[in-house]
Scaffold this motif. Sequence first.
Motif, PDB file in Angstrom:
ATOM      1  N   ASP A  50      -8.721  10.914   7.874  1.00  0.00           N
ATOM      2  CA  ASP A  50      -7.650   9.766   8.516  1.00  0.00           C
ATOM      3  C   ASP A  50      -7.786   9.737   9.967  1.00  0.00           C
ATOM      4  N   ALA A  51      -7.965  11.253  10.444  1.00  0.00           N
ATOM      5  CA  ALA A  51      -8.203  10.952  11.814  1.00  0.00           C
ATOM      6  C   ALA A  51      -9.559  10.567  12.398  1.00  0.00           C
ATOM      7  N   GLY A 112      -6.146  -0.132   2.668  1.00  0.00           N
ATOM      8  CA  GLY A 112      -4.844  -0.724   3.152  1.00  0.00           C
ATOM      9  C   GLY A 112      -3.460  -0.585   2.426  1.00  0.00           C
ATOM     10  N   GLY A 113      -3.940  -0.770   0.858  1.00  0.00           N
ATOM     11  CA  GLY A 113      -2.995  -0.396  -0.216  1.00  0.00           C
ATOM     12  C   GLY A 113      -2.452   0.953  -0.253  1.00  0.00           C
ATOM     13  N   THR A 114      -3.302   1.886   0.209  1.00  0.00           N
ATOM     14  CA  THR A 114      -2.940   3.240  -0.097  1.00  0.00           C
ATOM     15  C   THR A 114      -2.697   4.187   1.196  1.00  0.00           C
ATOM     16  N   HIS A 115      -3.048   3.504   2.348  1.00  0.00           N
ATOM     17  CA  HIS A 115      -3.026   4.425   3.635  1.00  0.00           C
ATOM     18  C   HIS A 115      -2.246   3.295   4.686  1.00  0.00           C
ATOM     19  N   ALA A 116      -0.819   3.620   4.525  1.00  0.00           N
ATOM     20  CA  ALA A 116      -0.062   2.673   5.564  1.00  0.00           C
ATOM     21  C   ALA A 116      -0.638   2.802   6.948  1.00  0.00           C
ATOM     22  N   HIS A 117      -1.058   3.939   7.301  1.00  0.00           N
ATOM     23  CA  HIS A 117      -1.545   3.890   8.750  1.00  0.00           C
ATOM     24  C   HIS A 117      -2.643   3.086   8.965  1.00  0.00           C
ATOM     25  N   VAL A 118      -3.571   3.149   8.141  1.00  0.00           N
ATOM     26  CA  VAL A 118      -4.692   2.063   8.138  1.00  0.00           C
ATOM     27  C   VAL A 118      -4.177   0.747   8.159  1.00  0.00           C
ATOM     28  N   ALA A 119      -3.472   0.243   7.259  1.00  0.00           N
ATOM     29  CA  ALA A 119      -3.212  -0.937   7.426  1.00  0.00           C
ATOM     30  C   ALA A 119      -2.249  -1.402   8.732  1.00  0.00           C
TER      31      ALA A 119
END
Length: 191
Positions: A50-51, A112-119
Amino acid sequence: MDDDEARERIASAAEDLYYRKGFSAVGMDEVRSSAGVSLRRLYALFPSKDAVITEVLARRHREWEQGLSQRVDAAGPSTRDRLLAVFDYLDGWFRDPAFRGCAFINAFGELGGTHAHVAEIVQDHKASFQRCMSQLVRAAGGTESLAAQLAILAEGAQSTAAIGDDPAAARHARDAAEVLIAHTAAKSGSA
């Protein structure tokens, strides 16, 4: 190699891999191998995938804003030409053989559906583009409605060009933008 150089190599390798193959398809070991760093060094600089994704999207955002700004500025003082320069920028991008669509749309579609930070990163990027369009339209004496319409044309062109493998989507969107701009100018005596 110092930490700054290693970070750059990792981010550059990840950006290329994610854009060509997809975010989900590329693991940290492939990023490490492509960057030419040890796994230990990779995790010391980026403690998680994620980083790395966050860094890649931040780079893409800066590249997008810089490229778009340069194209708009090169269009000269005409507010109409500056608005249409957005679509000229897209046209050049879509014709690049490495074009694989919008990295933000790709990231949102995959994560986007599973990683709120990416969304959230994607939403911030798209909101930034909307603000850019609003500023350009306001300078032309246009309305927020026109800004939203032009942004939707640009966003739709990105998806159409990527999915349909058709760089002409930018030209079609530009033609539609010209009609909208002329219509707004005729209605209000501006733009």
